[in-house]
Write a protein that holds these residues in place. Structure first.
Motif, mmCIF file in Angstrom:
data_model
loop_
_atom_site.group_PDB
_atom_site.id
_atom_site.type_symbol
_atom_site.label_atom_id
_atom_site.label_comp_id
_atom_site.label_asym_id
_atom_site.label_seq_id
_atom_site.Cartn_x
_atom_site.Cartn_y
_atom_site.Cartn_z
ATOM 1 N N PRO A 145 -3.366 28.340 -28.090
ATOM 2 C CA PRO A 145 -3.687 27.292 -28.878
ATOM 3 C C PRO A 145 -2.405 26.627 -29.620
ATOM 4 C CG PRO A 145 -3.178 29.449 -29.324
ATOM 5 C CD PRO A 145 -3.736 29.845 -28.158
ATOM 6 N N HIS A 146 -2.975 25.886 -30.285
ATOM 7 C CA HIS A 146 -1.807 24.651 -29.898
ATOM 8 C C HIS A 146 -1.629 24.479 -31.457
ATOM 9 C CE1 HIS A 146 -0.948 22.190 -25.858
ATOM 10 N NE2 HIS A 146 -1.598 23.258 -25.717
ATOM 11 N N PHE A 147 -0.106 23.425 -31.775
ATOM 12 C CA PHE A 147 0.521 22.933 -33.614
ATOM 13 C C PHE A 147 0.335 21.813 -32.382
ATOM 14 C CE2 PHE A 147 -0.190 27.845 -34.242
ATOM 15 C CZ PHE A 147 -0.533 28.150 -35.020
ATOM 16 N N CYS A 148 0.619 20.594 -33.366
ATOM 17 C CA CYS A 148 0.977 19.797 -32.861
ATOM 18 C C CYS A 148 2.080 18.918 -34.397
ATOM 19 C CB CYS A 148 -0.108 18.541 -32.921
ATOM 20 S SG CYS A 148 -1.071 18.031 -34.318
ATOM 21 N N VAL A 149 3.539 18.814 -33.854
ATOM 22 C CA VAL A 149 3.903 18.560 -35.243
ATOM 23 C C VAL A 149 4.072 17.317 -34.521
ATOM 24 C CG1 VAL A 149 6.357 19.005 -36.161
ATOM 25 C CG2 VAL A 149 4.712 20.491 -34.744
#
Length: 302
Positions: free
Chosen positions: A83-87
């Motif tokens: 899973p990804h978290f983009c900032v």
């Protein structure tokens, strides 16, 4: 029994000679540890607790992708399975400093006072559990990186959003001292309109540099202009470890990450987050041409 200055103390002497406030600090420390266990929700069973993010050391693998081909290669490996978290945020808003502080690393994300230090989409695989994607900074009001954004960074972000499969959260960082620029409004509207993302987080950085009134004004201004809805969360953040409030802000962000990872992914995790449909198989030559066409057809954020 406790020894202070090499002299053993009884329980009565310990209570009478304990420093003022020390007992309350111990109680607060135990309360915080019980409130936020640093463990993976998927693997927390009994005494077998796997830490998501440690306060001392974290295994972080970095991949810096400067074009769509490098992103494709990265997604074929481990980053494509997690899973990804983009900032995102404008230049010098504090994205890289937040990532360094969150992961207890000194300069794994390129932080600088000069605008445009992050020139690639950086994928940080954290403890083989999730990925943080650090976007290049958008042009600020002084337009220091306007040329780089339009020429290279904007297509790079479009390529990432086209290829990412399991994007759990979009974290937008804004310096609470700055007014909201029109390009920030356009970018956030573009993210909401073009992609289906389960969770949004507004992170207000440099929180330790303002007083309460400016903090409240900055919060209301950011939420209203960026179009964050009532159920969208916001957090205040600062990376100065000497301040208790900054250490607490790190814990709040880690709890948010854990809560998002605990939720099941919406939809099929093998599908792209683009609502227009799934992409072709990556192993074929046809994929490269179709990917280029999809990126070209996707409207520009700003």
């Amino acid at each position: 029994r406790l020894t202070i200055l090499h002299k053993p103390l009884s329980s009565f002497e310990l209570r009478s000679k304990m420093l003022p406030g020390l007992r309350m600090r111990c109680v607060r420390a135990v309360w915080w540890l019980n409130k936020r266990p640093f463990c993976s929700p998927a693997s927390a069973s009994g005494s077998e607790m796997k830490h998501l993010v440690s306060n001392k050391y974290n295994k972080v693998e970095v991949m810096r992708c400067g074009n769509a081909e490098e992103l494709t290669q990265a997604f074929e490996g481990k980053p494509g399975q997690l899973p990804h978290f983009c900032v995102a945020g404008v230049s010098n808003a504090g994205k890289s400093s937040m990532i360094n502080h969150l992961l207890v690393k000194k300069n794994i994300a390129r932080a600088s006072s000069v605008a445009g230090k992050t020139k690639t989409v950086d994928l940080f695989t954290v403890n083989d559990t999730f990925v943080i994607a650090d976007f290049p900074g958008m042009p600020s009001m002084d337009s220091q990186v306007d040329g780089m954004w339009k020429g290279k960074w904007r297509p790079l972000i479009k390529a990432y959003m086209t290829q990412v499969k399991d994007l759990r959260s979009f974290i937008y960082i804004h310096d609470i001292r700055w007014p909201i620029a029109p390009d920030e409004v356009k970018f956030n509207k573009w993210m909401r309109r073009q992609f289906s993302i389960p969770s949004y987080l507004l992170l207000l950085s440099k929180d330790d540099k303002v007083n309460h009134n400016r903090r409240l004004m900055g919060l209301n201004n950011a939420r209203n202009k960026l179009g964050f809805e009532r159920n969208d969360r916001h957090l205040h953040y600062c990376s100065n470890n000497s301040l208790a409030a900054c250490r607490g802000s790190r814990r709040h962000v880690l709890r948010y990450v854990e809560s998002v990872l605990a939720m099941s992914a919406q939809g099929d995790p093998t599908e792209s987050r683009l609502e227009s449909g799934a992409v072709a198989a990556r192993s074929t030559d046809r994929y490269a041409s179709e990917l280029a066409a999809r990126i070209e057809a996707l409207e520009d954020p700003i």
